[in-house]
Design an enzyme around this catalytic site. Structure first.
Site, PDB file in Angstrom:
ATOM      1  N   LYS A 273       1.655  -4.211   6.316  1.00  0.00           N
ATOM      2  CA  LYS A 273       1.991  -4.347   4.900  1.00  0.00           C
ATOM      3  C   LYS A 273       3.501  -4.310   4.653  1.00  0.00           C
ATOM      4  CE  LYS A 273      -1.853  -4.967   2.728  1.00  0.00           C
ATOM      5  NZ  LYS A 273      -2.048  -6.147   1.861  1.00  0.00           N
TER       6      LYS A 273
ATOM      7  N   SER B 168       0.845  -1.192   0.000  1.00  0.00           N
ATOM      8  CA  SER B 168       0.000   0.000   0.000  1.00  0.00           C
ATOM      9  C   SER B 168       0.880   1.241   0.000  1.00  0.00           C
ATOM     10  CB  SER B 168      -0.897   0.000   1.240  1.00  0.00           C
ATOM     11  OG  SER B 168      -1.522   1.253   1.416  1.00  0.00           O
ATOM     12  N   SER B 169       0.364   2.311  -0.592  1.00  0.00           N
ATOM     13  CA  SER B 169       1.134   3.555  -0.641  1.00  0.00           C
ATOM     14  C   SER B 169       1.361   4.140   0.753  1.00  0.00           C
ATOM     15  CB  SER B 169       0.434   4.587  -1.528  1.00  0.00           C
ATOM     16  OG  SER B 169      -0.856   4.892  -1.027  1.00  0.00           O
ATOM     17  N   CYS B 170       0.554   3.734   1.755  1.00  0.00           N
ATOM     18  CA  CYS B 170       0.743   4.255   3.114  1.00  0.00           C
ATOM     19  C   CYS B 170       2.012   3.689   3.761  1.00  0.00           C
ATOM     20  CB  CYS B 170      -0.471   3.977   3.983  1.00  0.00           C
ATOM     21  SG  CYS B 170      -0.763   2.233   4.340  1.00  0.00           S
TER      22      CYS B 170
ATOM     23  N   HIS C 233     -12.682   3.160   2.472  1.00  0.00           N
ATOM     24  CA  HIS C 233     -11.721   4.180   2.069  1.00  0.00           C
ATOM     25  C   HIS C 233     -12.462   5.416   1.579  1.00  0.00           C
ATOM     26  CE1 HIS C 233      -8.534   0.910   1.662  1.00  0.00           C
ATOM     27  NE2 HIS C 233      -8.041   1.781   2.503  1.00  0.00           N
TER      28      HIS C 233
ATOM     29  N   TYR D 131      -1.912  -0.505   9.848  1.00  0.00           N
ATOM     30  CA  TYR D 131      -2.078  -1.138   8.540  1.00  0.00           C
ATOM     31  C   TYR D 131      -0.768  -1.080   7.751  1.00  0.00           C
ATOM     32  CZ  TYR D 131      -3.791  -1.991   3.801  1.00  0.00           C
ATOM     33  OH  TYR D 131      -3.977  -2.494   2.531  1.00  0.00           O
TER      34      TYR D 131
END
Length: 316
Positions: free
Chosen positions: A142, A109-111, A182, A138
């Site tokens: 990931k 994920s980009s986070c 989201h 989260y």
């Protein structure tokens, strides 16, 4: 390399990206798919996962399963992101290796990128700073999965694990719940409900200034299948998957307002958190292989809202 007779296990086949992968694979003539639901296979249970792998001759694994959510869900239930995602990753990775699967695709994920990061974010920016606090649990789950995949590659001198980082996904089969969804899909539901209830305003969190890159779920699926068909390997480096354009949350809200035909006004609650200021991915790596996304945001919003209207009973 993905072949027409490859036996593909879609972990998370009932979710947003899993459904998109199944749709695109079937359209391209891949029919040898394993798509158990969570009721049929509990991915957090190591015994069930081990038995499933040993009972099926699996060539390719696409891991699209896991607990996801927006700012509210991350704020209220951070423990669940770790206690769900970490076991899923551990169980699937170990069973895939034990049963000699050819390729395991892991979706990050980009986070995972630092909150303060150069834009657009390149793959080498990972691990260079602290991640956004509102999605920390989260993101940690990931980034642990990504590191586990690369560790398997390193320890066993293989390239079985392909780690991809798509930006904010949306599309049919998304979670449109106000609390756990989201931002994009939650906003679709919120504006739709405001329209049918004839409300004058929609109240939204933050200032609307943060910018986000959104990518249609079928474009992500197409990218995954493209890389598998090409046999592209990256032993110790992930590959970003983005649309190439980002929009402020204010711009997104205005587009969704038009898409849903809501006629009222938007009230921004600036006392609530914004999250990361910007999250735009540098997708030049996958673009250098010849892949490009097909769906622009306005078309994707139209398709997603139409699907939502056809399935609205599940969200009322």
């Amino acid at each position: 390399m993905l072949k027409k007779n490859s036996r593909v296990f879609l972990a998370g086949s009932t979710g947003l990206i899993g459904r998109a992968c199944e749709k695109v694979l079937l359209e391209k003539g891949y029919k040898n798919l394993l798509t158990p639901s969570s009721k049929e296979l509990d991915l957090t249970d190591p015994v069930q996962v081990k038995s499933f792998f040993s009972s099926n001759e699996i060539d390719i694994v696409i891991l699209a399963a896991g607990k996801v959510g927006g700012i509210i869900e991350n704020k209220n239930n951070p423990v669940g992101f770790l206690t769900t995602n970490l076991p899923i990753q551990l169980n699937i990775f170990s069973s895939a290796i034990e049963n000699n699967c050819q390729k395991i695709v892991f979706l990050g994920s980009s986070c995972m990128y630092p909150k303060e990061c150069n834009q657009p974010m390149v793959e080498d920016d990972l691990f260079t700073g602290k991640m956004e606090p509102t999605s920390m649990a989260y993101a940690v789950s990931k980034i642990a999965g990504l590191q586990l995949g690369f560790s398997y590659n390193q320890q066993f001198s293989s390239d079985k694990f392909l780690c991809l980082i798509p930006n904010s996904a949306y599309g049919p089969w998304d979670n449109f719940n106000y609390e756990s969804g989201h931002v994009l899909s939650a906003l679709i539901n919120r504006f739709h409900q405001a329209k049918i209830k004839n409300l004058g305003t929609v109240d939204l969190w933050g200032s609307g200034s943060p910018k986000r890159e959104f990518i249609y779920s079928e474009d992500i699926a197409g990218a995954i299948i493209f890389l598998l068909e090409k046999g592209i390997n990256t032993r110790d480096k992930p590959i970003n998957i983005g649309s190439g354009s980002d929009y402020s949350i204010l711009e997104l809200a205005e587009m969704i307002k038009i898409t849903t035909s809501f006629k009222g006004t938007i009230n921004w609650n600036t006392s609530m958190p914004d999250g990361s200021p910007r999250k735009l991915l540098d997708s030049s790596t996958i673009e250098s292989f010849g892949w490009r996304p097909k769906t622009d945001l306005r078309s994707g919003l139209k398709n997603t809202y139409q699907w939502f209207l056809e399935n609205i009973a599940a969200y009322e």
